[in-house]
Design a protein around this motif. Structure first.
Motif, PDB file in Angstrom:
ATOM      1  N   GLN A 201       0.817  -1.215   0.000  1.00  0.00           N
ATOM      2  CA  GLN A 201       0.000   0.000   0.000  1.00  0.00           C
ATOM      3  C   GLN A 201       0.849   1.262   0.000  1.00  0.00           C
ATOM      4  O   GLN A 201       0.519   2.247  -0.688  1.00  0.00           O
ATOM      5  CB  GLN A 201      -0.928   0.010   1.215  1.00  0.00           C
ATOM      6  CG  GLN A 201      -1.922   1.167   1.234  1.00  0.00           C
ATOM      7  CD  GLN A 201      -2.915   1.078   0.094  1.00  0.00           C
ATOM      8  OE1 GLN A 201      -3.617   0.086  -0.035  1.00  0.00           O
ATOM      9  NE2 GLN A 201      -2.990   2.114  -0.740  1.00  0.00           N
ATOM     10  N   SER A 230      -6.671 -11.813  -7.930  1.00  0.00           N
ATOM     11  CA  SER A 230      -6.212 -11.114  -6.724  1.00  0.00           C
ATOM     12  C   SER A 230      -7.185 -11.256  -5.556  1.00  0.00           C
ATOM     13  O   SER A 230      -6.843 -10.923  -4.423  1.00  0.00           O
ATOM     14  CB  SER A 230      -6.010  -9.625  -7.021  1.00  0.00           C
ATOM     15  OG  SER A 230      -7.260  -9.002  -7.266  1.00  0.00           O
ATOM     16  N   ARG A 232     -10.009  -9.617  -5.898  1.00  0.00           N
ATOM     17  CA  ARG A 232     -10.877  -8.570  -6.418  1.00  0.00           C
ATOM     18  C   ARG A 232     -10.865  -8.691  -7.929  1.00  0.00           C
ATOM     19  O   ARG A 232     -10.083  -9.465  -8.493  1.00  0.00           O
ATOM     20  CB  ARG A 232     -10.402  -7.181  -5.982  1.00  0.00           C
ATOM     21  CG  ARG A 232     -10.498  -6.934  -4.472  1.00  0.00           C
ATOM     22  CD  ARG A 232      -9.937  -5.567  -4.130  1.00  0.00           C
ATOM     23  NE  ARG A 232      -9.990  -5.297  -2.698  1.00  0.00           N
ATOM     24  CZ  ARG A 232     -10.952  -4.608  -2.094  1.00  0.00           C
ATOM     25  NH1 ARG A 232     -11.953  -4.117  -2.819  1.00  0.00           N
ATOM     26  NH2 ARG A 232     -10.932  -4.384  -0.803  1.00  0.00           N
ATOM     27  N   GLY A 235      -6.251  -6.265  -9.370  1.00  0.00           N
ATOM     28  CA  GLY A 235      -5.412  -6.091  -8.194  1.00  0.00           C
ATOM     29  C   GLY A 235      -5.276  -4.658  -7.737  1.00  0.00           C
ATOM     30  O   GLY A 235      -5.137  -4.396  -6.535  1.00  0.00           O
ATOM     31  N   GLU A 238      -7.282  -3.410  -4.816  1.00  0.00           N
ATOM     32  CA  GLU A 238      -6.839  -3.736  -3.459  1.00  0.00           C
ATOM     33  C   GLU A 238      -6.135  -2.542  -2.823  1.00  0.00           C
ATOM     34  O   GLU A 238      -6.154  -2.377  -1.605  1.00  0.00           O
ATOM     35  CB  GLU A 238      -5.896  -4.942  -3.489  1.00  0.00           C
ATOM     36  CG  GLU A 238      -5.464  -5.466  -2.136  1.00  0.00           C
ATOM     37  CD  GLU A 238      -6.580  -6.185  -1.387  1.00  0.00           C
ATOM     38  OE1 GLU A 238      -6.483  -6.305  -0.150  1.00  0.00           O
ATOM     39  OE2 GLU A 238      -7.557  -6.624  -2.031  1.00  0.00           O
ATOM     40  N   TYR A 239      -5.515  -1.705  -3.661  1.00  0.00           N
ATOM     41  CA  TYR A 239      -4.751  -0.571  -3.155  1.00  0.00           C
ATOM     42  C   TYR A 239      -5.480   0.761  -3.313  1.00  0.00           C
ATOM     43  O   TYR A 239      -4.907   1.820  -3.053  1.00  0.00           O
ATOM     44  CB  TYR A 239      -3.404  -0.494  -3.881  1.00  0.00           C
ATOM     45  CG  TYR A 239      -2.483  -1.656  -3.580  1.00  0.00           C
ATOM     46  CD1 TYR A 239      -2.228  -2.056  -2.279  1.00  0.00           C
ATOM     47  CD2 TYR A 239      -1.855  -2.345  -4.615  1.00  0.00           C
ATOM     48  CE1 TYR A 239      -1.386  -3.107  -2.001  1.00  0.00           C
ATOM     49  CE2 TYR A 239      -0.999  -3.405  -4.354  1.00  0.00           C
ATOM     50  CZ  TYR A 239      -0.770  -3.782  -3.040  1.00  0.00           C
ATOM     51  OH  TYR A 239       0.071  -4.833  -2.773  1.00  0.00           O
ATOM     52  N   ARG A 306     -10.501 -15.573  -2.101  1.00  0.00           N
ATOM     53  CA  ARG A 306      -9.877 -15.104  -0.866  1.00  0.00           C
ATOM     54  C   ARG A 306      -9.808 -16.218   0.174  1.00  0.00           C
ATOM     55  O   ARG A 306      -8.801 -16.352   0.889  1.00  0.00           O
ATOM     56  CB  ARG A 306     -10.644 -13.897  -0.323  1.00  0.00           C
ATOM     57  CG  ARG A 306     -10.597 -12.675  -1.249  1.00  0.00           C
ATOM     58  CD  ARG A 306     -11.139 -11.437  -0.581  1.00  0.00           C
ATOM     59  NE  ARG A 306     -12.567 -11.490  -0.318  1.00  0.00           N
ATOM     60  CZ  ARG A 306     -13.512 -11.061  -1.159  1.00  0.00           C
ATOM     61  NH1 ARG A 306     -13.176 -10.570  -2.340  1.00  0.00           N
ATOM     62  NH2 ARG A 306     -14.802 -11.110  -0.833  1.00  0.00           N
ATOM     63  N   MET A 328      -0.703 -12.485  -3.572  1.00  0.00           N
ATOM     64  CA  MET A 328      -2.028 -11.922  -3.345  1.00  0.00           C
ATOM     65  C   MET A 328      -3.041 -12.865  -3.974  1.00  0.00           C
ATOM     66  O   MET A 328      -2.843 -13.365  -5.084  1.00  0.00           O
ATOM     67  CB  MET A 328      -2.137 -10.533  -3.984  1.00  0.00           C
ATOM     68  CG  MET A 328      -3.461  -9.817  -3.761  1.00  0.00           C
ATOM     69  SD  MET A 328      -3.563  -8.238  -4.702  1.00  0.00           S
ATOM     70  CE  MET A 328      -2.336  -7.238  -3.852  1.00  0.00           C
TER      71      MET A 328
END
Length: 387
Positions: A201, A230, A232, A235, A238-239, A306, A328
């Protein structure tokens, strides 16, 4: 000649193949020419995201084949427009350029960034900042964009205009943007060929900050991590990033070659008729299969990704002989005491297929791999590491 001799005689020696012929498969099991079944933990290097013989995908592809397999991009084809709409609506982007592969999608992103910067800031603003240990493809331009000297040495001179930042060195990143006329930052959220390493991050925030300060585009390479792998849809989500271009391929086509450069608002109209193109890019049959794939990458599937990821990490982290678990979602890597190739050969002998990335074993199973097969595969991997 048997299959091995024929391949060695007639196919270019670009792949260090394992001594196994694949003859059929279903789901996450592949049948070898030796009559054995193997648990597939590589899915064709992140391509077969619903495994082998996926019935919904086969139906979508077959229906399109019954109509026509291909037409040129001089005409309209419904699967192409439908897939583009789905990609835009699910990413908040504006337009899509379809290509054949991830490398071609990245080539498009580079061209878009340079054209955008030339029109907005001047022709000298052509440099693209990429990351050390990145990998963006095997064309000359995407090799040049790749931040690994080992990929450069045999193909000099490579195209100019690429600068390399070290993940974690925010001052170094800003210095590149300040001291050179730049167009964009190109990045992977998880550096696959570079050792299955997430950028984190803090680095994502640093790239966003520098891009805003120096008016640079953000180009997200989601070729391997994208389309649900990922945990999601992509990817970068995610950030909390919003790239200007997202490139993807591999799992998007579900087993047929298809790449895409998804263009955001700032660059939506950079490409005009004649400025770029591809004969097979957006092939209707490939796009029909991709519509089937993307329509099923929903929250239920992502939750399962996940959960499977958490299970693998929980089992491998701290297990005997295993270290440096990273990644990830269902793009994971780990290191063992043994060389990666040797470990992969041991796993194959036990009935599990894996890939390697530098010194790490890389796991890229189908996103819907059944838990009983996943548990069996992970146990075999743990046994191989403990020996």
């Amino acid at each position: 000649m048997d299959i091995f001799e024929r391949d060695r005689r007639y196919v270019a020696h670009t792949y260090n193949r394992f001594p196994l012929e694949i003859v059929s498969g279903k789901g996450s099991l592949m049948r070898g020419g030796d009559g054995r079944d193997y648990i597939d933990m590589g899915s064709g290097i992140a391509v077969n995201i619903f495994g082998l013989g996926d019935e919904a995908w086969k139906t979508a592809v077959t229906r399109q084949l019954d109509k026509f397999q291909h037409c040129s991009n001089l005409y309209y084809a419904a699967p192409v427009a439908q897939l583009a709409q789905m990609l835009c609506e699910r990413t908040g982007m504006e337009r899509v350029f379809f290509a054949n592969s991830g490398a071609e999608a990245n080539e498009c992103a580079i061209k878009v960034a340079r054209k955008w910067a030339a029109e907005r800031k001047g022709a000298s603003y052509c440099n693209i900042i990429t990351l050390q240990r990145s990998f963006h493809g095997r064309t000359l331009a995407t090799l040049a964009a790749t931040g690994q000297e080992s990929f450069h040495k045999d193909y000099q001179p490579l195209p100019e205009g690429f600068l390399y930042a070290e993940v974690g060195d925010e001052a170094g990143l800003e210095a590149l943007a300040r001291e050179h006329p730049c167009a964009a930052i190109l990045f992977e959220c998880v550096q696959g060929e570079g050792g299955v390493m997430p950028i984190g991050q803090a680095w994502a925030d640093a790239m966003r900050k520098v891009a805003e300060k120096y008016d640079l585009l953000l180009l997200a390479d989601e070729v391997q991590l994208g389309n649900g792998r990922s945990g999601r849809l992509y990817g970068y989500m995610e950030y909390g990033l919003q790239p200007d271009v997202v490139t993807t391929a591999k799992g998007l086509g579900g087993g047929l070659p298809l790449g895409a450069a998804i263009l955001g608002k700032r660059v939506a109209d950079v490409l005009q008729p004649g400025s770029h193109g591809s004969t097979f890019g957006g092939n209707p049959t490939c796009c029909a299969g991709a519509v089937s794939i993307l329509s099923r990458v929903d929250e239920d599937l992502l939750r399962g990704v996940r959960e499977r990821s958490d299970y693998i990490v929980r089992e491998l982290r701290g297990a005997k002989g295993i270290k440096n678990v990273s990644g990830m979602g269902l793009m994971l890597g780990f290191e063992t005491e043994k060389p990666a190739r040797e470990f992969a050969e041991r796993a194959l002998a036990r009935g599990v297929l894996v890939t390697t990335a530098k010194q790490k074993i890389r796991l890229l199973p189908a996103l819907n791999i059944p838990m009983d097969l996943l548990e069996k595969a992970v146990q075999i991997l743990k046994d191989c590491a403990a020996e």
